[in-house]
Write an enzyme that holds these catalytic residues in place. Structure first.
Site, short mmCIF file in Angstrom:
data_model
loop_
_atom_site.label_atom_id
_atom_site.label_comp_id
_atom_site.label_asym_id
_atom_site.label_seq_id
_atom_site.Cartn_x
_atom_site.Cartn_y
_atom_site.Cartn_z
N THR A 81 -12.03 4.40 0.95
CA THR A 81 -12.26 2.97 1.14
C THR A 81 -13.12 2.78 2.39
OG1 THR A 81 -10.34 2.69 2.57
CG2 THR A 81 -9.98 2.39 0.18
N GLY A 93 -5.57 0.50 12.01
CA GLY A 93 -6.49 0.96 13.03
C GLY A 93 -5.79 1.85 14.00
N LYS A 122 3.80 -1.29 8.30
CA LYS A 122 3.90 -0.80 6.93
C LYS A 122 5.31 -0.27 6.64
CE LYS A 122 -0.19 -1.69 5.26
NZ LYS A 122 -0.38 -2.49 4.05
N ASN A 137 4.65 8.69 8.12
CA ASN A 137 4.03 9.68 8.99
C ASN A 137 4.28 9.33 10.45
OD1 ASN A 137 2.93 10.93 6.75
ND2 ASN A 137 0.88 10.14 7.06
N SER A 172 1.81 2.19 3.03
CA SER A 172 0.90 3.23 3.48
C SER A 172 1.68 4.51 3.75
CB SER A 172 0.20 2.78 4.76
OG SER A 172 -0.51 3.83 5.36
N TYR A 207 0.22 -0.49 13.26
CA TYR A 207 -0.03 -0.38 11.82
C TYR A 207 1.13 0.31 11.11
CZ TYR A 207 -2.24 0.85 7.40
OH TYR A 207 -2.53 1.00 6.06
#
Length: 164
Positions: free
Chosen positions: A103, A8, A72, A60, A55, A68
């Protein structure tokens, strides 16, 4: 927690410690515990493959993604280290890192403008489909990849997609 998935966009000035911990519980600690449980069973047969889902956010740099993305990134690094721990038992540990994939999670934040920007940086001019990710998971699960461990395979159409 009101959000059903572990990602998120969070305001770094407003996210509280409990929410940050929850993201790590879901994205890192659950995979660590499942890896322990699976490895104990796989050790008995001397063979196994653990595939964690990381992810593109793990590499990034994007605004409002600190919880988040860092969870990851930790998952990717943990998996690489577990590959060393479990490898002598014949157990491989790898990660699949989806790019922008169609998704419910992506649909909740995707706008035509964001999609256009994502596709501008993606040589294969489409968003990912769930079966694209499934193919990478199957590769790591199959005997054909038996000499591959501690790796992250990014499935992203050859590009980098971000939400900013």
């Amino acid at each position: 927690m009101p959000v059903a998935w572990g990602g998120g966009r969070e305001n770094p000035f407003q996210i509280d410690v409990e929410r940050f911990k929850w993201v790590f519980e879901l994205n890192l600690f659950s995979a660590w515990r499942l890896s322990q449980l699976c490895a104990a069973e796989m050790k008995k047969s001397g063979y196994g493959s653990i595939v964690n889902i990381t992810s593109m956010s793990s590499i990034n740099k994007s605004p409002n993604m600190s919880a988040y993305a860092s969870s990851k990134a930790a998952l990717s690094h943990m998996s690489a280290n577990l590959a060393h721990d479990y490898g002598p038992m014949g157990i491989r540990v790898n990660c699949v890192g989806p790019g922008a994939t169609k998704t419910a999670a992506l649909a909740s934040v995707l706008t035509p403008e964001i999609e256009s920007k994502m596709l501008s940086g993606t040589p294969i001019k489409r968003l990912g489909e769930v079966q694209d990710i499934a193919g990478a998971i199957l590769y790591f699960a199959a005997p054909i990849s038996e000499w591959v461990s501690g790796q992250v395979l990014f499935v992203n159409g050859g590009g980098v997609q971000t939400l900013d």
